[in-house]
Design a protein around this motif. Structure first.
Motif, short mmCIF file in Angstrom:
data_model
loop_
_atom_site.label_atom_id
_atom_site.label_comp_id
_atom_site.label_asym_id
_atom_site.label_seq_id
_atom_site.Cartn_x
_atom_site.Cartn_y
_atom_site.Cartn_z
N PHE A 3 51.03 -30.76 148.39
CA PHE A 3 51.94 -29.62 147.88
C PHE A 3 52.26 -29.92 147.05
N VAL A 4 52.42 -29.09 145.97
CA VAL A 4 53.22 -28.79 144.88
C VAL A 4 53.86 -27.95 144.38
N PHE A 5 55.34 -28.47 144.39
CA PHE A 5 56.68 -26.66 144.54
C PHE A 5 57.33 -27.29 143.18
N PHE A 6 56.82 -25.61 141.55
CA PHE A 6 57.09 -26.44 140.53
C PHE A 6 58.49 -25.21 141.05
N ILE A 7 59.87 -25.46 140.87
CA ILE A 7 61.02 -24.57 141.33
C ILE A 7 61.79 -24.96 140.55
N PRO A 8 61.43 -23.94 138.64
CA PRO A 8 63.55 -23.79 137.97
C PRO A 8 64.25 -22.90 138.63
N ASP A 9 65.69 -23.60 137.63
CA ASP A 9 67.01 -23.69 138.25
C ASP A 9 67.38 -21.40 137.48
N GLU A 10 67.62 -20.94 138.55
CA GLU A 10 68.03 -19.64 137.46
C GLU A 10 67.08 -19.18 137.26
N MET A 11 65.47 -18.71 137.41
CA MET A 11 64.84 -17.68 137.00
C MET A 11 64.66 -16.56 137.59
N ARG A 12 65.49 -15.36 137.26
CA ARG A 12 64.95 -14.37 137.96
C ARG A 12 63.83 -13.69 137.49
N ALA A 13 63.39 -12.43 138.51
CA ALA A 13 62.25 -12.13 138.80
C ALA A 13 61.49 -11.36 137.85
N GLU A 14 62.98 -10.37 137.23
CA GLU A 14 61.74 -9.11 136.30
C GLU A 14 61.95 -9.76 134.98
N SER A 15 62.34 -10.88 134.56
CA SER A 15 62.26 -12.13 133.50
C SER A 15 60.71 -12.26 132.91
N VAL A 16 59.94 -12.26 134.12
CA VAL A 16 58.46 -13.12 134.03
C VAL A 16 57.76 -12.04 133.67
N SER A 17 57.02 -12.76 132.92
CA SER A 17 55.72 -11.68 132.51
C SER A 17 54.51 -11.32 134.21
N CYS A 18 54.27 -11.62 134.51
CA CYS A 18 53.69 -11.33 135.56
C CYS A 18 54.53 -10.60 136.30
N TYR A 19 55.25 -10.26 136.65
CA TYR A 19 56.51 -9.27 137.96
C TYR A 19 56.74 -8.09 136.51
N VAL A 269 55.22 -21.74 142.98
CA VAL A 269 55.63 -21.72 141.76
C VAL A 269 57.23 -20.59 142.47
N THR A 270 58.62 -20.99 142.46
CA THR A 270 59.71 -20.47 142.91
C THR A 270 60.97 -20.73 142.30
N SER A 271 61.84 -20.16 142.47
CA SER A 271 63.16 -20.81 141.78
C SER A 271 63.69 -20.07 142.74
N ASP A 272 65.86 -20.71 142.80
CA ASP A 272 66.36 -20.26 143.77
C ASP A 272 67.58 -18.74 143.83
N HIS A 273 67.28 -18.48 142.69
CA HIS A 273 68.02 -17.45 142.54
C HIS A 273 68.09 -16.97 140.81
N GLY A 274 68.84 -16.11 140.26
CA GLY A 274 68.50 -15.48 138.87
C GLY A 274 70.18 -15.94 138.15
N ASP A 275 70.04 -14.62 137.58
CA ASP A 275 71.22 -15.13 136.28
C ASP A 275 71.47 -13.50 136.12
N TRP A 276 72.49 -13.69 135.34
CA TRP A 276 72.93 -12.27 134.88
C TRP A 276 72.18 -11.62 133.44
N ALA A 277 72.56 -13.28 132.86
CA ALA A 277 71.54 -13.29 131.73
C ALA A 277 72.35 -11.98 130.35
N GLY A 278 73.61 -11.12 130.29
CA GLY A 278 73.57 -10.53 129.77
C GLY A 278 74.12 -9.12 130.27
N ASP A 279 72.76 -9.28 131.05
CA ASP A 279 73.09 -7.79 132.04
C ASP A 279 74.56 -7.58 132.74
N TYR A 280 75.02 -6.49 132.70
CA TYR A 280 76.48 -6.17 133.11
C TYR A 280 77.38 -7.06 132.34
N GLY A 281 77.32 -7.03 130.82
CA GLY A 281 78.14 -7.68 130.18
C GLY A 281 78.97 -9.35 131.20
#
Length: 402
Positions: A3-19, A269-281
């Protein structure tokens, strides 16, 4: 199976190309999705790093054992996926930061640990006292893409893969990375890869019915004083960070192919949670926030013999990883948990259309270990120069923000 776990921190799904992001370029994420199973609606159990990871490893919601902050990590008496696998004979190799195990628990779950990391950004792009100082807007990383802390972590994992020999025990390679966690910044050409004007509009800051901490964060971080277009550029930088992470993933995929390990290794390939990244100010996150920008993360699993290009559109929970991996490894959990194995979906089955998923938030003022803003007990930044000062101050002065 390895098993290989590739876990970026704070990557939200909607900002990923295949999503479905219309601008993001992430060919390696696209490749893994085409070769594996993509879960369209994977939601985390908490929107802060450590609580989310504790849930992912145990199949427990945060309230079960009080894992609600960065300071309350898994303890020796608590079960976890990596510990089960190690006890079953797997070699556990870990390169990256630790937001999961207490000091006493680590040797029970991990055979070899190192964090050869370092920074992924340059200095703060704004002077002290200016509105942008607390926005997490940083200068580009001054070095080459190969020189970031995350690439050093993955390179150590690649070196481990290349050193494997026939007859070695099955392994878990666990790679918890830092990006695209703020500060927002990346090495060029990724830092300025995207034109803010080409991005979809941000969610506005003046929506009705939002929690009071939305206004609080904008006030304490002075986000409401930023000039027009600032947050759009910030989200463009965030997307550049995601594309950089994709480049790093590509180096890992190359190593799996070159060593022949891809044939008998499950890549998660996953992440622990997302990020506002400017949304909602807003920027970064908050421990009781439940916006989809924070709760919905990518989950793509490429398993040997699994269905290629399958998409599961029904809801799943991040901690299902624990039950899924143990199922594939033939290891039985010895504790009661709430996770569900996704092995049928890896073979091409749909998800459960009736399933509800849950994210918990908040902290308990009566439990010191479960109040993230308790300055006296933990290393909450107390210096106004620190970029996390406004967040700690807001929790101190308005602990019941909701």
């Amino acid at each position: 199976m390895n098993f290989v776990f590739f876990i970026p921190d704070e990557m939200r799904a909607e900002s990923v190309s295949c999503y479905g992001h219309p601008v993001a370029e992430m060919p390696n994420y696209d490749r893994v999705a085409a070769e594996g199973v993509r879960f369209e609606q994977c939601h985390v159990q908490h929107t802060v790093c450590s609580p989310s990871r504790c849930s992912m490893m145990t199949g427990w919601y945060p309230h079960v054992s009080g894992h609600r902050t960065l300071w309350h990590l898994l303890r020796p008496h608590e079960p976890s996926m990596l510990r089960y696998l190690r006890e079953a004979g797997y070699h556990i190799e870990w390169y990256g930061k630790n937001d999961l195990y207490s000091v006493d628990s680590f040797p029970l779950a991990v055979d070899r640990y190192a964090d050869p990391g370092g920074p992924h950004t340059g200095p703060n792009a704004h002077a002290v006292g200016t509105p942008g100082y607390y926005s997490f807007d940083f200068e580009p990383f001054p070095g080459a893409p190969e020189e970031t802390g995350d690439m050093r972590r993955v390179q150590a994992g690649i070196d481990f893969l290349r050193g494997r020999k026939p007859g070695d025990a099955p392994f878990v390679l666990y790679l918890p990375l830092s990006m695209p966690h703020p500060p927002y910044g990346a090495p060029e050409p990724y830092h300025t890869m995207y034109d803010p004007a080409a991005l979809p509009p941000l969610r506005p800051a003046d929506l009705p019915g939002k929690p009071s901490y939305h206004d609080g964060l904008r006030e304490y971080r002075r986000l409401n004083e930023l000039p027009e277009g600032f947050l759009e550029r910030l989200q463009a930088t965030y997307l550049g960070m995601c594309s950089y992470v994709d480049w790093v993933l590509g180096r890992l995929l190359d190593a799996l192919d070159e060593t022949g390990l891809a044939e008998d290794t499950c890549l998660i390939v996953t992440s622990d949670h997302g990020d506002w990244a400017g949304d909602y100010g807003l920027v970064e996150k908050w421990p009781s926030a439940l916006d989809d920008t924070l709760t919905r993360v990518p989950l793509i699993i490429r398993a040997p013999g699994g269905r290629a290009g399958h998409v599961v559109r029904e809801q799943v929970e991040l901690f299902d990883i624990m039950a899924t991996v143990l199922d594939m490894a033939g290891v039985e959990a010895r504790h009661t948990h709430f996770a569900q194995s996704l092995v049928p979906q890896l073979a091409g089955a749909p998800g459960d259309p009736e399933r509800a998923v849950y994210t918990e938030g908040g902290y308990d003022l009566h439990e010191p270990r479960s109040f993230e803003g308790r300055w006296a007990d933990y290393d909450i930044p107390r210096d106004p120069m620190h970029i996390y000062w406004p967040k700690g101050l807001l929790q101190q002065e308005r602990p019941l923000s909701e």
